[in-house]
Design an enzyme around this catalytic site. Structure first.
Site, PDB file in Angstrom:
ATOM      1  N   TYR A 129      67.635   8.276   7.879  1.00 38.71           N
ATOM      2  CA  TYR A 129      67.382   7.684   9.016  1.00 38.71           C
ATOM      3  C   TYR A 129      67.809   6.254   8.973  1.00 38.71           C
ATOM      4  CZ  TYR A 129      63.443  10.971   9.717  1.00 38.71           C
ATOM      5  OH  TYR A 129      62.600  12.331   9.775  1.00 38.71           O
ATOM      6  N   TYR A 168      65.503  15.325   3.148  1.00 37.46           N
ATOM      7  CA  TYR A 168      65.598  14.271   2.326  1.00 37.46           C
ATOM      8  C   TYR A 168      64.391  13.938   1.443  1.00 37.46           C
ATOM      9  CZ  TYR A 168      62.057  12.544   6.174  1.00 37.46           C
ATOM     10  OH  TYR A 168      60.895  12.479   6.892  1.00 37.46           O
ATOM     11  N   ARG A 178      61.508  16.820   1.958  1.00 36.98           N
ATOM     12  CA  ARG A 178      61.006  17.233   3.090  1.00 36.98           C
ATOM     13  C   ARG A 178      62.045  18.411   3.680  1.00 36.98           C
ATOM     14  NH1 ARG A 178      58.027  15.421   7.025  1.00 36.98           N
ATOM     15  NH2 ARG A 178      57.487  17.623   6.949  1.00 36.98           N
ATOM     16  N   HIS A 181      63.803  18.395   9.818  1.00 41.75           N
ATOM     17  CA  HIS A 181      62.678  18.456  10.778  1.00 41.75           C
ATOM     18  C   HIS A 181      63.203  17.381  11.943  1.00 41.75           C
ATOM     19  CE1 HIS A 181      61.164  15.564   8.015  1.00 41.75           C
ATOM     20  NE2 HIS A 181      60.878  14.806   9.059  1.00 41.75           N
ATOM     21  N   HIS A 183      61.375  14.878  14.615  1.00 45.07           N
ATOM     22  CA  HIS A 183      59.880  14.468  15.064  1.00 45.07           C
ATOM     23  C   HIS A 183      60.009  14.535  16.524  1.00 45.07           C
ATOM     24  CE1 HIS A 183      58.721  12.663  11.025  1.00 45.07           C
ATOM     25  NE2 HIS A 183      60.197  12.682  11.246  1.00 45.07           N
TER      26      HIS A 183
HETATM   27 FE   LIG Z   1      60.937  12.813   9.120  1.00 47.38          FE
END
Ligand SMILES: [Fe+2]
Lengths: 263, 183
Positions: A129, A168, A178, A181, A183
């Site tokens: 991110y 990640y 995770r 995905h 969000h």
């Molecule tokens: Fe996330």
């Protein structure tokens, strides 16, 4: 760069998976006894950060008042149509698998949520991110910010052009990852229908291991967060298509059919 | 009638919304310091009493006359249009601030309030609640407030301070905020 050393946990995936299995079993039993099991659970210790951040009391019932039966209004002055394309933020193409994500937003009766705001954010194809607290030593992509917005159309449809996010690591336990995905933040026809959630990709091997996904203890409800590969949404020689529909429930004001010319 | 479709479940907002959801002017429903404006602020706490630095709060309210705003423009505020909706993330001290106006009563005799949703890393789904105005005469007849114990009621009423209103959110603990369901 070495792996991050903060938030070291001594708990293994096996420890977590045992807790996840136990809570799913209890939840299925409660459901069979006719209890209304909240999906997701808020009190879900396998997601360690939730331990001090979930209410311990049941919510109190309120009859929604006027303001709660209406939703804030967004329009063309709020969102540029180009914000639905996450692949054009830089001077070059972002790295990764180009995808189109599209679907319909409806209420519990299947009626479209029209002209409403949809916001998304996601990691890049390497699982990173753009965020100052992000520690994962995967590369940033100068051509990808991972943020998008759009308004639903008159049928409640949204559509984003983006790249497929990578999985990640995170600090919940040793070797915690995770599943990939996106969000999603959504507004409905009433403020009671406000939703923030995550969309996943089909057949991810990390589903069974992920305490956030597994905080939804019913398989049917978990499945509702997984997009479907949709070949009709794929663009020849360009991108892969995923369909994901969203249902926003909660009381709202009386439904009125769109007026003539309102579409 | 058919059975209603099941709702799409929520998931936590996670830790990385900070570069995506906040935007310039998000928490300023009216320009700070403008005539009639108030500051609505407070802190968000976890069950150990520690401030939560990665929460996101949204308010939705009537205007000062009690009307429901249906104007667009919350994302690009023009400084003149009251849209009734705003968003504030907490800082490292768990503190949030909105600049807004006091909501008016939507109906004669009704108690005005701010509708509030709370999101945070570690919180698996949104929470709904209300922020009522301190000392408002209609509070005494509000169906929700009268249904609560004194302690619960106290968690939903803001306190007046020099610049407007203060309202803390406790996700857990002795002063746990009363959260709402509308089902
Ligand atoms: Fe996330």
């Amino acid at each position: 760069m070495t792996a991050p050393t903060t938030k070291q946990s001594v708990e293994t995936q096996a420890d977590l998976s045992a807790e996840i299995a136990e809570l799913e079993k209890l939840s299925i039993e409660a459901d069979a006894e006719g209890q209304n099991v909240r999906q997701p659970l808020l009190d879900y210790p396998p997601y360690r950060s939730s331990i001090l951040r979930h209410p311990t009391k049941d919510p109190r019932h309120a009859d929604p008042e006027t303001i709660e039966l209406w939703a804030p209004c967004f329009g063309n002055s709020d969102v540029d149509p180009l914000e639905a394309d996450l692949t054009i933020a830089g001077s070059n193409e972002p790295i990764g698998e180009r995808i189109t994500v599209s679907g319909r937003v409806t209420d519990g009766e299947g009626r479209p949520v029209r002209n409403q705001l949809v916001e998304i954010w996601q990691a890049n194809s390497a699982g990173r991110y753009i965020h100052k607290r992000e520690q994962h030593p995967a590369p940033l992509d100068p051509n990808f910010t991972g943020v998008g917005r759009c308004l639903t159309d008159s049928e409640g449809r949204y559509r984003f052009q983006t790249i497929k996010p990578g999985p990640y690591p995170w600090g919940n336990h040793i070797n915690a990852w995770r599943p990939a995905h996106i969000h999603f933040s959504l507004f409905g026809r009433a403020f009671t229908q406000r939703l923030i959630t995550q969309m996943y990709f089909p057949s991810d091997p990390l589903f069974a291991l992920d305490p956030i996904y597994q905080s939804i203890t019913s398989q049917k409800d978990r499945d509702a967060l997984v997009a479907r590969y949709d070949h009709d949404l794929s663009t020849p020689e360009y991108s892969m298509g995923y369909n994901w529909d969203i249902v926003l429930t909660g009381p709202s004001r009386t439904w009125t059919e769109p007026e003539e010319g309102d579409l | 009638m058919s059975t209603p479709d099941r709702p799409t479940p929520g998931q936590t907002i996670g830790p990385f919304f900070g570069y995506a959801l906040p935007y310039e002017g998000d928490a300023d429903l009216v320009p700070p310091g403008s005539a009639g404006s108030i500051r609505l602020h407070g802190r968000v706490y976890d069950g150990a009493g520690n401030p939560i630095p990665d929460a996101l709060l949204e308010i939705w309210q009537t205007d000062a006359d009690g009307d429901i705003p249906q104007a667009e423009g919350s994302l690009h505020r023009d400084g003149w249009t009251f849209t009734g909706w705003g968003r504030a993330d907490t800082d490292l001290n768990g503190h949030y601030t909105f600049s807004t106006v006091l909501p008016g009563a939507a109906k004669d005799g009704a108690a005005p309030f701010f509708a509030l949703t709370v999101f945070a890393r570690g919180l698996l789904d949104k929470l709904h609640t209300r922020i009522y105005l301190p000392g408002h005469p209609a509070n005494a007849g509000d169906p929700l407030l009268v249904s609560l114990s004194e302690d619960e009621r106290a968690t939903l009423v803001a306190t007046a301070d020099a610049t407007g209103l203060r309202f803390d959110v406790h996700l857990q603990g002795d002063r746990e905020t009363t959260f709402l369901t509308y089902g």
